[in-house]
Design a protein around this motif. Sequence first.
Motif, PDB file in Angstrom:
ATOM      1  N   UNK A  27       9.935   3.159  -7.109  1.00 19.51           N
ATOM      2  CA  UNK A  27       8.829   3.832  -7.798  1.00 19.51           C
ATOM      3  C   UNK A  27       9.295   4.856  -8.835  1.00 19.51           C
ATOM      4  N   UNK A  28      10.380   5.589  -8.543  1.00 21.58           N
ATOM      5  CA  UNK A  28      10.864   6.593  -9.495  1.00 21.58           C
ATOM      6  C   UNK A  28      11.267   5.947 -10.817  1.00 21.58           C
ATOM      7  N   UNK A  29      11.951   4.811 -10.740  1.00 20.92           N
ATOM      8  CA  UNK A  29      12.386   4.137 -11.958  1.00 20.92           C
ATOM      9  C   UNK A  29      11.195   3.547 -12.719  1.00 20.92           C
ATOM     10  N   UNK A  30      10.214   3.032 -11.991  1.00 22.10           N
ATOM     11  CA  UNK A  30       9.010   2.498 -12.639  1.00 22.10           C
ATOM     12  C   UNK A  30       8.293   3.612 -13.390  1.00 22.10           C
TER      13      UNK A  30
ATOM     14  N   UNK B 190      11.288  -2.431 -16.253  1.00 23.97           N
ATOM     15  CA  UNK B 190      12.429  -2.290 -15.348  1.00 23.97           C
ATOM     16  C   UNK B 190      13.024  -3.688 -15.190  1.00 23.97           C
ATOM     17  N   UNK B 191      14.117  -3.923 -15.870  1.00 20.78           N
ATOM     18  CA  UNK B 191      14.706  -5.263 -15.983  1.00 20.78           C
ATOM     19  C   UNK B 191      14.973  -5.911 -14.622  1.00 20.78           C
ATOM     20  N   UNK B 192      15.530  -5.147 -13.702  1.00 19.87           N
ATOM     21  CA  UNK B 192      15.949  -5.731 -12.426  1.00 19.87           C
ATOM     22  C   UNK B 192      14.755  -6.142 -11.555  1.00 19.87           C
ATOM     23  N   UNK B 193      13.555  -5.638 -11.855  1.00 25.08           N
ATOM     24  CA  UNK B 193      12.377  -5.986 -11.060  1.00 25.08           C
ATOM     25  C   UNK B 193      11.604  -7.160 -11.645  1.00 25.08           C
ATOM     26  N   UNK B 194      12.023  -7.645 -12.805  1.00 22.48           N
ATOM     27  CA  UNK B 194      11.361  -8.799 -13.406  1.00 22.48           C
ATOM     28  C   UNK B 194      11.776 -10.072 -12.675  1.00 22.48           C
ATOM     29  N   UNK B 195      10.974 -11.115 -12.837  1.00 18.73           N
ATOM     30  CA  UNK B 195      11.313 -12.407 -12.247  1.00 18.73           C
ATOM     31  C   UNK B 195      12.417 -13.060 -13.065  1.00 18.73           C
ATOM     32  N   UNK B 196      13.447 -13.538 -12.385  1.00 18.32           N
ATOM     33  CA  UNK B 196      14.577 -14.200 -13.047  1.00 18.32           C
ATOM     34  C   UNK B 196      14.670 -15.650 -12.574  1.00 18.32           C
ATOM     35  N   UNK B 197      14.894 -16.546 -13.528  1.00 21.73           N
ATOM     36  CA  UNK B 197      15.095 -17.956 -13.192  1.00 21.73           C
ATOM     37  C   UNK B 197      16.033 -18.583 -14.213  1.00 21.73           C
TER      38      UNK B 197
ATOM     39  N   UNK C 164       9.088  -8.286  -5.729  1.00 20.76           N
ATOM     40  CA  UNK C 164       9.838  -7.740  -4.584  1.00 20.76           C
ATOM     41  C   UNK C 164      10.073  -6.243  -4.730  1.00 20.76           C
ATOM     42  N   UNK C 165       8.991  -5.553  -5.062  1.00 18.22           N
ATOM     43  CA  UNK C 165       9.058  -4.107  -5.284  1.00 18.22           C
ATOM     44  C   UNK C 165       9.190  -3.380  -3.945  1.00 18.22           C
ATOM     45  N   UNK C 166       9.966  -2.309  -3.946  1.00 18.32           N
ATOM     46  CA  UNK C 166      10.142  -1.458  -2.769  1.00 18.32           C
ATOM     47  C   UNK C 166       9.735  -0.033  -3.126  1.00 18.32           C
ATOM     48  N   UNK C 167       9.381   0.799  -2.135  1.00 19.03           N
ATOM     49  CA  UNK C 167       8.997   2.191  -2.426  1.00 19.03           C
ATOM     50  C   UNK C 167      10.070   2.953  -3.204  1.00 19.03           C
TER      51      UNK C 167
ATOM     52  N   UNK D  21       0.836  -1.211   0.000  1.00 20.15           N
ATOM     53  CA  UNK D  21       0.000   0.000   0.000  1.00 20.15           C
ATOM     54  C   UNK D  21       0.869   1.260   0.000  1.00 20.15           C
ATOM     55  N   UNK D  22       2.014   1.183   0.642  1.00 20.92           N
ATOM     56  CA  UNK D  22       2.956   2.303   0.613  1.00 20.92           C
ATOM     57  C   UNK D  22       3.481   2.509  -0.808  1.00 20.92           C
ATOM     58  N   UNK D  23       3.735   1.410  -1.504  1.00 22.66           N
ATOM     59  CA  UNK D  23       4.185   1.481  -2.900  1.00 22.66           C
ATOM     60  C   UNK D  23       3.089   2.107  -3.761  1.00 22.66           C
ATOM     61  N   UNK D  24       1.843   1.686  -3.550  1.00 18.90           N
ATOM     62  CA  UNK D  24       0.695   2.234  -4.293  1.00 18.90           C
ATOM     63  C   UNK D  24       0.647   3.762  -4.150  1.00 18.90           C
ATOM     64  N   UNK D  25       0.687   4.234  -2.913  1.00 14.31           N
ATOM     65  CA  UNK D  25       0.563   5.670  -2.664  1.00 14.31           C
ATOM     66  C   UNK D  25       1.748   6.442  -3.225  1.00 14.31           C
ATOM     67  N   UNK D  26       2.948   5.882  -3.073  1.00  8.14           N
ATOM     68  CA  UNK D  26       4.143   6.579  -3.553  1.00  8.14           C
ATOM     69  C   UNK D  26       4.151   6.706  -5.068  1.00  8.14           C
ATOM     70  N   UNK D  27       3.834   5.624  -5.773  1.00  7.23           N
ATOM     71  CA  UNK D  27       3.855   5.657  -7.234  1.00  7.23           C
ATOM     72  C   UNK D  27       2.737   6.542  -7.769  1.00  7.23           C
ATOM     73  N   UNK D  28       1.581   6.516  -7.128  1.00  9.60           N
ATOM     74  CA  UNK D  28       0.471   7.384  -7.558  1.00  9.60           C
ATOM     75  C   UNK D  28       0.846   8.856  -7.373  1.00  9.60           C
ATOM     76  N   UNK D  29       1.470   9.149  -6.252  1.00 10.74           N
ATOM     77  CA  UNK D  29       1.881  10.527  -5.975  1.00 10.74           C
ATOM     78  C   UNK D  29       2.893  11.024  -7.008  1.00 10.74           C
ATOM     79  N   UNK D  30       3.871  10.193  -7.323  1.00 17.34           N
ATOM     80  CA  UNK D  30       4.885  10.577  -8.314  1.00 17.34           C
ATOM     81  C   UNK D  30       4.274  10.801  -9.693  1.00 17.34           C
TER      82      UNK D  30
END
Length: 624
Positions: free
Chosen positions: A103-106, A117-124, A97-100, A40-49
Amino acid sequence: MIHNVRELNKFKNQYKKSMEAQYKKVLVCAGTGCVAGGSLEIFERLKQLTEEAGMPVSVELKKEPHEEIAFKKSGCHGFCEMGPLLRIEPFGWLYVKVKPEDCEEILEKSLKGDEPVERLLFHQDGKAYAAEEEIPFYKKQTRIVLSNCGHTDAEAIEEYIARGGYQAVAKALFDMKTDDIVQEVMDSGLRGRGGGGFPTGRKLQQVAKQKEVRKFVVCNGDEGDPGAFMDRSIMEGDPHKMIEGMMIAGIATGAHEGYIYVRAEYPLAVKRLQTAIAAAEKQGLLGDNILDSGFDFTLRINQGAGAFVCGEGSALTASIEGNRGMPRVKPPRTVEQGLFGKPTVLSNVETYANIPMIILNGSDWFRSMGTENSPGTKAFALTGNVNNTGLIEVPMGTTLREVIFDIGGGIKNGKKFKAVQIGGPSGGCMTEEHLDMPMDFDSLKKKGAMIGSGGLVVMDEDNCMVEVARFFMNFTQNESCGKCVPCREGTLRMLEILERIVAGKGEREDLDMLEELADMISKTALCGLGKTAPSPVISTMKYFRDEYLAHVVDKKCPAKNCQAMKRYVIIEEKCKGCSKCARQCPVNAISGEIKKPFVIDADKCIKCGACETACSFGAVTEQF
């Protein structure tokens, strides 16, 4: 307010166009797991940006289409191991595994631009997966009941209707007779998704033929199995689908009142259900004269105190009535005398969520998935020592190997698979020899297990199966309502024996006593909780008897898990005779002479580990 089918269709088309006008959508997982991780913190931060960047933003679906970026709090995406999760549409990208601070890079790459955002994608295995549906965890799933979870605003009735919601109710009210509804569900072969797999159509048929004027539809959202969270995720992520299924059950049986029994430990599910019911009432889809059909239906939420026994039908209805949740002798059955002594349809969340799709798509569509005697899909909570934990949905008959190694990504840390507990405290253990066995009601029953509500706890070589049996027996014994002697006293005796065994004080005779007690309890207990309580013990003794024998004969735990069987010894070659270990021992269990090897008295040792911590030479070690 939606007064009739014509207005329902108008509402659907209107909001569908509005959804299509949202040129980008940000779906932040707002299921319990991701919320706990800070989504929810991520939601609010990205919406604000995004707002500060001057871009058009909306959090609610508007009647008139507007080009904008939509921010939505979705239900559980399922990939709990990787939360908090965020999905970007129309690309279908899933960020893990997104962090607040991400959000700027997203914003810069994915919202202002069209780049993941390559580093936030799932890697296997060295590969990055951009599209959610291509991730191995999702690729082998068939998400039917969970199709909306993670893809829509969990609290917006507008989005549910835009995706075809309540069309099944309209079809049941105006295009089908009550007998036709019952027959369609019977022909589909839908079986209850919360326990033993009783045919849902037969329940509807039995309640429909009762002469009583007052009848009830009850949903069991209690979900008490350790490690199970399928129903919770549906209630949190797509509550209207379950509500619609309950309404259709009411239409088919002539019931006008419904109750949702959900444990109070599910506060987010309760909140989403309250929001959904209020929205449906506001739109005229619950209450009096629904869609101008003359059919009335009301829904109430009853919060339980978290008693496992209230998953049993008669105990559940007793709890709703305000009495202590205890089972009663049957017959009469719930379909004859259930809630308040009236005929009652009682099924779990996932079962009801299947009904609207069966009515809309037909029984043949439903039977195209799964097996002949277990059609459709099943949601499972995949937990334990597996790489990819989370909520999954697969066709009935999918093998354990596919679930654990393809979807689950195999065992953590390269360990060897040992067993999987399926069906929670009422189920049993499946081993390596069962990995290619289809998971359906009948196949599992033949092997002494059951699907139950759908919990899958994966165990590796480091798990002690005697301790696993003790854990589940401890849970069941604590949850016994105490009404019948076999369950109240029998499970306590079994627990005492198991605790004695893991403490290194068991005897061979204890194994015979466990089997005798298990047989007696399963045959004489009053309700399903008691009858199935011995199942984890029976299955572990069947497939891992050598571990039980090691505990009672050799006084050793092969998995090196039972702490009571651990002992500390001093390696003579490494001991310098400094006496530091003896000085730190709180019970004077260590003796010796300075500059000569010391020894530990195993009978006095309390296994606190102080000696091992004190030794600077690595002379003190654990042995099992």
